[in-house]
Design an enzyme around this catalytic site. Structure first.
Site, PDB file in Angstrom:
ATOM      1  CE  LYS A   8      -4.462  -1.240   1.921  1.00  0.00           C
ATOM      2  NZ  LYS A   8      -5.421  -0.964   2.990  1.00  0.00           N
ATOM      3  CE  LYS A  52     -12.088  -2.037  -0.005  1.00  0.00           C
ATOM      4  NZ  LYS A  52     -13.164  -2.263   0.908  1.00  0.00           N
ATOM      5  CE  LYS A  64      -6.184  -7.973  -2.251  1.00  0.00           C
ATOM      6  NZ  LYS A  64      -6.001  -7.528  -0.862  1.00  0.00           N
TER       7      LYS A  64
HETATM    8  P1  TYM Z   1     -11.008  -5.039   3.659  1.00  0.00           P
HETATM    9  O1  TYM Z   1     -12.121  -4.072   3.757  1.00  0.00           O
HETATM   10  O2  TYM Z   1      -9.880  -4.704   2.770  1.00  0.00           O
HETATM   11  O3  TYM Z   1     -11.536  -6.443   3.245  1.00  0.00           O
HETATM   12  C1  TYM Z   1     -12.664  -6.996   3.877  1.00  0.00           C
HETATM   13  C2  TYM Z   1     -12.655  -8.519   3.783  1.00  0.00           C
HETATM   14  O4  TYM Z   1     -12.701  -8.938   2.414  1.00  0.00           O
HETATM   15  C3  TYM Z   1     -11.668  -9.882   2.168  1.00  0.00           C
HETATM   16  N1  TYM Z   1     -11.216  -9.751   0.774  1.00  0.00           N
HETATM   17  C4  TYM Z   1     -11.128 -10.781  -0.083  1.00  0.00           C
HETATM   18  N2  TYM Z   1     -11.397 -12.081   0.048  1.00  0.00           N
HETATM   19  C5  TYM Z   1     -11.230 -12.861  -1.032  1.00  0.00           C
HETATM   20  N3  TYM Z   1     -10.786 -12.402  -2.236  1.00  0.00           N
HETATM   21  C6  TYM Z   1     -10.497 -11.101  -2.422  1.00  0.00           C
HETATM   22  N4  TYM Z   1     -10.087 -10.658  -3.586  1.00  0.00           N
HETATM   23  C7  TYM Z   1     -10.674 -10.214  -1.309  1.00  0.00           C
HETATM   24  N5  TYM Z   1     -10.481  -8.885  -1.129  1.00  0.00           N
HETATM   25  C8  TYM Z   1     -10.828  -8.612   0.151  1.00  0.00           C
HETATM   26  C9  TYM Z   1     -10.574  -9.513   3.161  1.00  0.00           C
HETATM   27  O5  TYM Z   1      -9.717 -10.603   3.395  1.00  0.00           O
HETATM   28  C10 TYM Z   1     -11.378  -9.139   4.373  1.00  0.00           C
HETATM   29  O6  TYM Z   1     -11.752 -10.289   5.103  1.00  0.00           O
HETATM   30  N6  TYM Z   1      -7.789  -5.359   7.424  1.00  0.00           N
HETATM   31  C11 TYM Z   1      -9.153  -5.777   7.086  1.00  0.00           C
HETATM   32  C12 TYM Z   1     -10.196  -5.038   7.900  1.00  0.00           C
HETATM   33  C13 TYM Z   1     -10.105  -5.277   9.369  1.00  0.00           C
HETATM   34  C14 TYM Z   1     -10.295  -6.505  10.081  1.00  0.00           C
HETATM   35  C15 TYM Z   1     -10.135  -6.200  11.455  1.00  0.00           C
HETATM   36  C16 TYM Z   1     -10.592  -7.799   9.659  1.00  0.00           C
HETATM   37  C17 TYM Z   1      -9.818  -4.338  10.315  1.00  0.00           C
HETATM   38  N7  TYM Z   1      -9.849  -4.901  11.550  1.00  0.00           N
HETATM   39  C18 TYM Z   1     -10.243  -7.200  12.440  1.00  0.00           C
HETATM   40  C19 TYM Z   1     -10.708  -8.792  10.660  1.00  0.00           C
HETATM   41  C20 TYM Z   1     -10.540  -8.482  12.005  1.00  0.00           C
HETATM   42  C21 TYM Z   1      -9.334  -5.540   5.600  1.00  0.00           C
HETATM   43  O7  TYM Z   1      -8.391  -5.554   4.873  1.00  0.00           O
HETATM   44  O8  TYM Z   1     -10.560  -5.253   5.161  1.00  0.00           O
END
Ligand code: TYM
Length: 343
Positions: free
Chosen positions: A121, A208, A205
């Site tokens: 990032k 967004k 992957k």
């Molecule tokens: P975020 O918002 O980027 O992603 C949310 C969830 O979507 C999953 N994800 C995917 N799974 C499969 N294939 C993909 N291409 C894909 N893109 C996204 C992510 O693995 C995630 O489960 N850091 C976290 C947010 C967070 C969090 C937490 C999660 C903050 N605190 C505590 C668990 C526990 C995140 O990147 O969200």
């Protein structure tokens, strides 16, 4: 110092989160949300919209609150039941920030420096990245552990952050002589949905932040857009194999078959037993039909929630109140363990 020989014996609790930055896409849905819905039948679940994580990169203050409502709307539309699961915004529950500071003092620089997501990032110019982006995974550990979360349903890209959460929990318990105080949160990373790839490049992957909207299916896309994106998805000229091994070295084919499998609730092998020998000319329309059938009801329910922001706000307020009730006593104990005045 203790050896942390006593392990956690408190209740099981599911915790997970998503960022309110941009539209939710099929990866978020199949990698995480679809499992969240299932888990609320069996466990106490805490689902948090992580707006404090979102501001580690610039956000438009005029849009952040409505993006938060949009994520809540998507969750509710996908079947999260706010009577059972807690749904709230991270910034409305102080325990996240309070515990994150303490964990910043527990985690080691070397641990956080190893996190590949920061490197991805921050890019080449990491000196200009926010300090918040660097300590992002420490806040993530605080999210989970402010609730003593034991199970964390996420996509595969979160595996490294979950390992860090486990290390922080263990070090806190050891450093403060509080064996078994925090659990070791277990990642729940399941099936082909855990890693949904870009529709334009099966080695990247679905994300967004990809500049091409054709690379992803957004939960807010209408039926025609979904069908068009699947039709335009990158594939190859061979027929689908009949066995899973035949997908090796064919990332785009593997991804499309994986998406079909999760949407249909089948295994990859079952999908291939039906479509093995078929070319993409037959498979893609079948996938488009299935995707529209499964996603359209979610899209339309999501639009209904988005048209009623007062209802969504009520749900977020209730969720935050319940989340504070759980996390405040845990933070009171943490303050006592750390030895803060007045605890
Ligand atoms: P975020 O918002 O980027 O992603 C949310 C969830 O979507 C999953 N994800 C995917 N799974 C499969 N294939 C993909 N291409 C894909 N893109 C996204 C992510 O693995 C995630 O489960 N850091 C976290 C947010 C967070 C969090 C937490 C999660 C903050 N605190 C505590 C668990 C526990 C995140 O990147 O969200």
């Amino acid at each position: 110092m203790s050896d942390d020989s006593k392990s956690y014996d408190g209740p099981e609790r599911v915790f997970s989160g998503m960022q309110p930055s941009g539209d939710l896409h099929l990866g978020n849905y199949l990698g995480a949300l679809i499992n969240w819905v299932r888990l609320q039948d069996e466990h106490e679940c805490v689902y948090c919209i992580v707006d404090m994580h979102a501001i580690t990169v610039p956000q438009d203050p005029k849009k952040l609150a409505s993006q938060t409502r949009e994520i809540a709307s998507a969750w509710l539309a996908a079947g999260i039941d706010p009577e059972r699961a807690m749904v709230y915004a991270q910034s409305s529950v102080p325990a996240h920030a309070q515990l994150a500071w303490i964990f910043n003092c527990v985690a080691r620089m070397g641990w956080v420096e190893r996190m590949t997501q920061f490197k991805d990032k921050a890019g080449k110019d990491s000196e200009r990245a926010s300090v918040g982006l660097f300590t992002y995974p420490v806040l993530q550990a605080a999210d989970i552990l402010a609730f003593k979360g034991t199970h964390v349903p996420v996509g595969e890209d979160q595996k490294q952050h979950l390992e860090l959460s486990r290390d922080i929990a263990e070090k806190f318990n050891r450093d403060f002589d509080a064996p078994g105080f925090f659990p070791q949160p277990e990642p729940l990373i399941q099936g082909p949905g855990a890693r949904i790839m870009s529709l334009k490049d099966g080695t990247k992957k679905m994300s967004k932040s990809d500049p091409s909207d054709l690379s992803r299916i957004n939960l807010i896309d209408d039926a025609d857009t979904i069908a068009k994106k699947i039709k335009k998805a990158k594939s190859d000229s061979d027929a689908l194999p009949s066995e899973t091994e035949g997908l090796e070295g064919r990332p785009e084919a593997a991804n499309l078959v994986g998406i079909y499998a999760v949407l249909a609730g089948q295994t990859t092998a079952q999908v291939l037993s039906e479509f093995g020998g078929d070319g993409f000319g037959r498979f893609k329309p079948a996938l488009a039909e299935l995707a529209v059938e499964k996603l359209s009801p979610i899209t339309s329910a999501m639009r209904d929630y988005m048209a009623d922001p007062a209802q969504v706000d009520r749900i977020l307020e209730q969720g935050a109140a319940r989340a504070r009730d759980i996390s405040e006593p845990i933070l009171a104990e943490v303050r006592r363990i750390v030895g803060f005045w007045g605890s």
